[in-house]
Motif scaffolding. Sequence first.
Motif, PDB file in Angstrom:
ATOM      1  N   ALA A 163       0.846  -1.196   0.000  1.00 59.70           N
ATOM      2  CA  ALA A 163       0.000   0.000   0.000  1.00 59.70           C
ATOM      3  C   ALA A 163       0.879   1.243   0.000  1.00 59.70           C
ATOM      4  CB  ALA A 163      -0.912  -0.004   1.219  1.00 59.70           C
ATOM      5  N   ALA A 164       0.329   2.339  -0.530  1.00 57.13           N
ATOM      6  CA  ALA A 164       1.074   3.596  -0.548  1.00 57.13           C
ATOM      7  C   ALA A 164       1.233   4.166   0.853  1.00 57.13           C
ATOM      8  CB  ALA A 164       0.359   4.607  -1.442  1.00 57.13           C
ATOM      9  N   VAL A 165       0.282   3.818   1.721  1.00 51.40           N
ATOM     10  CA  VAL A 165       0.232   4.403   3.063  1.00 51.40           C
ATOM     11  C   VAL A 165       0.198   3.250   4.076  1.00 51.40           C
ATOM     12  CG1 VAL A 165      -1.183   5.841   4.606  1.00 51.40           C
ATOM     13  CG2 VAL A 165      -1.011   6.416   2.167  1.00 51.40           C
ATOM     14  N   SER A 166       0.906   3.385   5.185  1.00 54.37           N
ATOM     15  CA  SER A 166       0.935   2.324   6.200  1.00 54.37           C
ATOM     16  C   SER A 166      -0.433   2.199   6.880  1.00 54.37           C
ATOM     17  CB  SER A 166       1.987   2.641   7.259  1.00 54.37           C
ATOM     18  OG  SER A 166       1.531   3.739   8.045  1.00 54.37           O
ATOM     19  N   ASP A 167      -0.693   1.033   7.468  1.00 55.82           N
ATOM     20  CA  ASP A 167      -1.929   0.850   8.235  1.00 55.82           C
ATOM     21  C   ASP A 167      -2.064   1.940   9.301  1.00 55.82           C
ATOM     22  OD1 ASP A 167      -2.569  -1.384   6.774  1.00 55.82           O
ATOM     23  OD2 ASP A 167      -2.238  -2.834   8.391  1.00 55.82           O
ATOM     24  N   ASP A 168      -0.976   2.216  10.024  1.00 58.12           N
ATOM     25  CA  ASP A 168      -1.030   3.240  11.075  1.00 58.12           C
ATOM     26  C   ASP A 168      -1.505   4.580  10.535  1.00 58.12           C
ATOM     27  OD1 ASP A 168      -0.262   2.103  13.580  1.00 58.12           O
ATOM     28  OD2 ASP A 168       1.769   1.820  12.777  1.00 58.12           O
ATOM     29  N   LEU A 169      -0.902   4.996   9.426  1.00 61.81           N
ATOM     30  CA  LEU A 169      -1.238   6.323   8.893  1.00 61.81           C
ATOM     31  C   LEU A 169      -2.643   6.335   8.286  1.00 61.81           C
ATOM     32  CD1 LEU A 169      -0.431   9.212   8.403  1.00 61.81           C
ATOM     33  CD2 LEU A 169       0.889   8.489   6.396  1.00 61.81           C
ATOM     34  N   MET A 170      -3.059   5.216   7.645  1.00 61.52           N
ATOM     35  CA  MET A 170      -4.434   5.151   7.127  1.00 61.52           C
ATOM     36  C   MET A 170      -5.433   5.318   8.262  1.00 61.52           C
ATOM     37  SD  MET A 170      -4.900   2.351   4.134  1.00 61.52           S
ATOM     38  CE  MET A 170      -3.498   1.329   3.724  1.00 61.52           C
ATOM     39  N   LEU A 171      -5.203   4.575   9.345  1.00 59.43           N
ATOM     40  CA  LEU A 171      -6.159   4.582  10.451  1.00 59.43           C
ATOM     41  C   LEU A 171      -6.200   5.944  11.145  1.00 59.43           C
ATOM     42  CD1 LEU A 171      -5.336   1.019  11.805  1.00 59.43           C
ATOM     43  CD2 LEU A 171      -7.542   1.757  10.881  1.00 59.43           C
ATOM     44  N   SER A 172      -5.033   6.542  11.374  1.00 58.27           N
ATOM     45  CA  SER A 172      -5.042   7.835  12.082  1.00 58.27           C
ATOM     46  C   SER A 172      -5.640   8.915  11.187  1.00 58.27           C
ATOM     47  CB  SER A 172      -3.631   8.210  12.558  1.00 58.27           C
ATOM     48  OG  SER A 172      -2.770   8.322  11.444  1.00 58.27           O
ATOM     49  N   THR A 173      -5.395   8.837   9.888  1.00 61.10           N
ATOM     50  CA  THR A 173      -5.940   9.837   8.958  1.00 61.10           C
ATOM     51  C   THR A 173      -7.459   9.782   8.940  1.00 61.10           C
ATOM     52  OG1 THR A 173      -3.981   9.694   7.560  1.00 61.10           O
ATOM     53  CG2 THR A 173      -5.986  10.582   6.535  1.00 61.10           C
ATOM     54  N   VAL A 174      -7.993   8.579   8.786  1.00 65.82           N
ATOM     55  CA  VAL A 174      -9.451   8.452   8.681  1.00 65.82           C
ATOM     56  C   VAL A 174     -10.106   8.729  10.035  1.00 65.82           C
ATOM     57  CG1 VAL A 174     -11.316   6.791   8.245  1.00 65.82           C
ATOM     58  CG2 VAL A 174      -9.396   6.996   6.644  1.00 65.82           C
ATOM     59  N   ARG A 175      -9.489   8.281  11.096  1.00 65.24           N
ATOM     60  CA  ARG A 175     -10.050   8.542  12.436  1.00 65.24           C
ATOM     61  C   ARG A 175     -10.240  10.046  12.650  1.00 65.24           C
ATOM     62  NH1 ARG A 175     -13.321   6.024  15.239  1.00 65.24           N
ATOM     63  NH2 ARG A 175     -14.293   7.932  14.515  1.00 65.24           N
ATOM     64  N   GLU A 176      -9.195  10.797  12.284  1.00 66.81           N
ATOM     65  CA  GLU A 176      -9.247  12.253  12.446  1.00 66.81           C
ATOM     66  C   GLU A 176     -10.340  12.891  11.600  1.00 66.81           C
ATOM     67  OE1 GLU A 176      -4.789  13.585  12.849  1.00 66.81           O
ATOM     68  OE2 GLU A 176      -5.962  15.069  11.700  1.00 66.81           O
ATOM     69  N   ALA A 177     -10.608  12.283  10.415  1.00 68.29           N
ATOM     70  CA  ALA A 177     -11.558  12.889   9.470  1.00 68.29           C
ATOM     71  C   ALA A 177     -13.009  12.636   9.865  1.00 68.29           C
ATOM     72  CB  ALA A 177     -11.294  12.360   8.062  1.00 68.29           C
ATOM     73  N   LEU A 178     -13.235  11.604  10.680  1.00 67.50           N
ATOM     74  CA  LEU A 178     -14.618  11.205  10.980  1.00 67.50           C
ATOM     75  C   LEU A 178     -15.123  11.862  12.259  1.00 67.50           C
ATOM     76  CD1 LEU A 178     -14.421   7.353  10.233  1.00 67.50           C
ATOM     77  CD2 LEU A 178     -15.131   9.194   8.673  1.00 67.50           C
ATOM     78  N   ARG A 179     -16.294  12.512  12.155  1.00 69.57           N
ATOM     79  CA  ARG A 179     -16.908  13.101  13.350  1.00 69.57           C
ATOM     80  C   ARG A 179     -18.094  12.267  13.805  1.00 69.57           C
ATOM     81  NH1 ARG A 179     -15.399  18.539  13.910  1.00 69.57           N
ATOM     82  NH2 ARG A 179     -13.729  18.973  12.441  1.00 69.57           N
ATOM     83  N   ARG A 180     -18.913  11.854  12.820  1.00 72.16           N
ATOM     84  CA  ARG A 180     -20.112  11.094  13.167  1.00 72.16           C
ATOM     85  C   ARG A 180     -19.985   9.620  12.801  1.00 72.16           C
ATOM     86  NH1 ARG A 180     -25.181  13.573  10.372  1.00 72.16           N
ATOM     87  NH2 ARG A 180     -23.796  13.879   8.585  1.00 72.16           N
ATOM     88  N   SER A 181     -19.314   9.353  11.672  1.00 74.40           N
ATOM     89  CA  SER A 181     -19.251   7.975  11.159  1.00 74.40           C
ATOM     90  C   SER A 181     -18.340   7.124  12.024  1.00 74.40           C
ATOM     91  CB  SER A 181     -18.688   7.970   9.735  1.00 74.40           C
ATOM     92  OG  SER A 181     -19.400   8.850   8.901  1.00 74.40           O
ATOM     93  N   LYS A 182     -18.685   5.843  12.134  1.00 75.61           N
ATOM     94  CA  LYS A 182     -17.771   4.887  12.754  1.00 75.61           C
ATOM     95  C   LYS A 182     -16.651   4.545  11.770  1.00 75.61           C
ATOM     96  CE  LYS A 182     -21.130   2.537  15.735  1.00 75.61           C
ATOM     97  NZ  LYS A 182     -21.764   1.230  16.035  1.00 75.61           N
ATOM     98  N   MET A 183     -15.499   4.138  12.300  1.00 78.14           N
ATOM     99  CA  MET A 183     -14.409   3.680  11.444  1.00 78.14           C
ATOM    100  C   MET A 183     -14.411   2.141  11.427  1.00 78.14           C
ATOM    101  SD  MET A 183     -10.387   4.700  11.279  1.00 78.14           S
ATOM    102  CE  MET A 183      -9.813   4.010  12.823  1.00 78.14           C
ATOM    103  N   GLY A 184     -14.349   1.575  10.235  1.00 78.54           N
ATOM    104  CA  GLY A 184     -14.302   0.126  10.096  1.00 78.54           C
ATOM    105  C   GLY A 184     -12.957  -0.349   9.570  1.00 78.54           C
ATOM    106  N   VAL A 185     -12.589  -1.565   9.945  1.00 76.70           N
ATOM    107  CA  VAL A 185     -11.404  -2.206   9.359  1.00 76.70           C
ATOM    108  C   VAL A 185     -11.771  -3.646   8.988  1.00 76.70           C
ATOM    109  CG1 VAL A 185      -9.694  -0.811  10.597  1.00 76.70           C
ATOM    110  CG2 VAL A 185     -10.543  -2.935  11.624  1.00 76.70           C
ATOM    111  N   PHE A 186     -10.899  -4.244   8.185  1.00 77.71           N
ATOM    112  CA  PHE A 186     -11.135  -5.582   7.667  1.00 77.71           C
ATOM    113  C   PHE A 186      -9.864  -6.387   7.889  1.00 77.71           C
ATOM    114  CE2 PHE A 186     -10.950  -8.480   3.912  1.00 77.71           C
ATOM    115  CZ  PHE A 186     -12.138  -9.175   4.110  1.00 77.71           C
ATOM    116  N   MET A 187     -10.023  -7.671   8.231  1.00 80.03           N
ATOM    117  CA  MET A 187      -8.824  -8.498   8.359  1.00 80.03           C
ATOM    118  C   MET A 187      -9.078  -9.929   7.912  1.00 80.03           C
ATOM    119  SD  MET A 187      -6.313  -9.246  11.599  1.00 80.03           S
ATOM    120  CE  MET A 187      -6.899 -10.902  11.971  1.00 80.03           C
ATOM    121  N   LEU A 188      -8.141 -10.462   7.160  1.00 88.26           N
ATOM    122  CA  LEU A 188      -8.158 -11.873   6.779  1.00 88.26           C
ATOM    123  C   LEU A 188      -7.180 -12.601   7.690  1.00 88.26           C
ATOM    124  CD1 LEU A 188      -7.859 -11.264   2.930  1.00 88.26           C
ATOM    125  CD2 LEU A 188      -9.862 -12.246   4.081  1.00 88.26           C
TER     126      LEU A 188
END
Lengths: 334, 334
Positions: free
Chosen positions: A60-85
């Motif tokens: 990926a272009a962006v690490s899991d850490d940076l993806m998660l912190s970026t989206v977490r910061e952007a969300l005010r009302r929405s829940k954040m979801g992740v997926f794992m195999l």
Amino acid sequence: MTPVVVHDPTLRDGQHAVRHQLGVAALRGYAEAADAAGVPVVEVGHGNGLGASSMQVGRAAVSDDLMLSTVREALRRSKMGVFMLPGWGTSSDLRKAIAHGADVIRIGVHCTETSLAERHLGWLAEQGAEGHCVLMMSHMASAAELASHAAAAVGYGARAVGLMDSAGFFLPQDVTSRIGAIVAAVDVPVIFHGHNNLGMAVANSVAAAQAGARIIDGCARGFGAGAGNTQLEVLVPVLERTGFSTGIDLYGLLDAADFAERELMPAPPTTGTLSIVSGLAGVFSGFKHQVLDASTRAGVDPRDVFFELGRRQAIAGQEDLIVDVVAELGRTAV
Amino acid sequence: MTPVVVHDPTLRDGQHAVRHQLGVAALRGYAEAADAAGVPVVEVGHGNGLGASSMQVGRAAVSDDLMLSTVREALRRSKMGVFMLPGWGTSSDLRKAIAHGADVIRIGVHCTETSLAERHLGWLAEQGAEGHCVLMMSHMASAAELASHAAAAVGYGARAVGLMDSAGFFLPQDVTSRIGAIVAAVDVPVIFHGHNNLGMAVANSVAAAQAGARIIDGCARGFGAGAGNTQLEVLVPVLERTGFSTGIDLYGLLDAADFAERELMPAPPTTGTLSIVSGLAGVFSGFKHQVLDASTRAGVDPRDVFFELGRRQAIAGQEDLIVDVVAELGRTAV
């Protein structure tokens, strides 16, 4: 109006269409737009989920850490979801996701292999986290088998469980029977995630809701590999017209889709002929490039290869079968 | 398996997506490919039908005469179809089409204006020609009204009659009731022609067949304006899987679709957000450019304009309404 929770994996499943190359600005911008529209859950990650970024399936272009912190910061009302195999990601990835504030953690397993999710779902339940389980390639099992695996997942601790039509094989009547069987077997919300190989993603999703599914997936502009996922901004107004409430603002959702078209993808997915064939054959469309390469070298028709892989019930991870099938078809042709 | 006749207007309705600029080589190549696949009817012409090429709606690259002779020459098994809107085309155009060997002649009318087709359908019946009648913008009339207009068309001499979902508004249950009412009212084959604004073109077409329609339209790669038409090469295998026989060879059809993608269109249609809005509003998507132009100048949201046009039941030819609606919304906004 019956409420349905719309779950948006644009920033995770969509990544397959761009080899997991979404950048921070794109992740942030889309998450903000989806949040503004009131989309309940915004899922983010490498296409193959937490911990999957690798040489083998693509970094990926962006690490899991940076993806998660970026989206977490952007969300005010929405829940954040992740997926794992399981296997691609591990317990430490789950721990990391929770530390980053992931609200919904989905564990994906092949539809007959729910036991692979036991440990992770159990651990998530212990943490009080919202662990969901999705059964992938779900056209390969009967309604009764799926219901039994769904019940097992709930027994492991899943707070929601459901189906991915990973090959885009289903027609609405297939969805009705399978989702109906699961709804009858479990007492948690049931999930449906469609693909558009046979032009049926929205119709299948409506059929799922009518059969009792209460969490439905859609991606902006259908963003996803091959024929793409259920188109989110079509799904939502069609669900509303069919008697389901989503709580999502239509214009906000259309704005998010316009952002996605402009900033996330070179072009929205369309249904090419090999996507139709892989859907009809019930084969994972991620095999496409390998099938094309091997077929071209051997001078066999890639469509024959897809249909033969379907007859042999090939699943992801069994790429060696492609080589076998091409070799056999090549011999027959001579 | 119940037989269904698949009618292919790729080379007519698809023309809308390329401003009627398909050239002779493209027309010939696609007609040959569709013929080789065993597509029963290949329709050709300017997007707005016989005689419509003009400054007002756009001049076609190729004359009606040359389109008809080119496709006639290319077809060995398939019938040749043409389309005409009374007023745009005239009796002399019908005569010309028959002289060129057109086998199926469709007359299109707004869904409540069947009487406009009376003279042409009567004349075609006198010639022993196969005249069909399609009711356009058919979401604007009730099932009972449509059945009554369909029966009138048969009375005028139509040998088949049916519906175009011109705005892409229908969901499957809407199609089921309307097609069912027509099937009950007439003793000729019933036609369905879908658009994909709400992602429902294939599902609606299957619903139509299940309700008794026996002529179903589809365009290669969904070729058509805006969100496009029903995708032909998806429609056919889905119909087959649903219990209908088409007599079409799948690989030949996929080859024709690949040809169409390569030679007919800059890119296959996708469902943009304004196509969704026009579908939800039940407005002819051909208004799009005029709505966008007028809205931008006046600083109003084009989506509001579409929904207001829908409330006012605007139909093609009433482009002046766009200016009125934009002006009113502009005043309200100030």
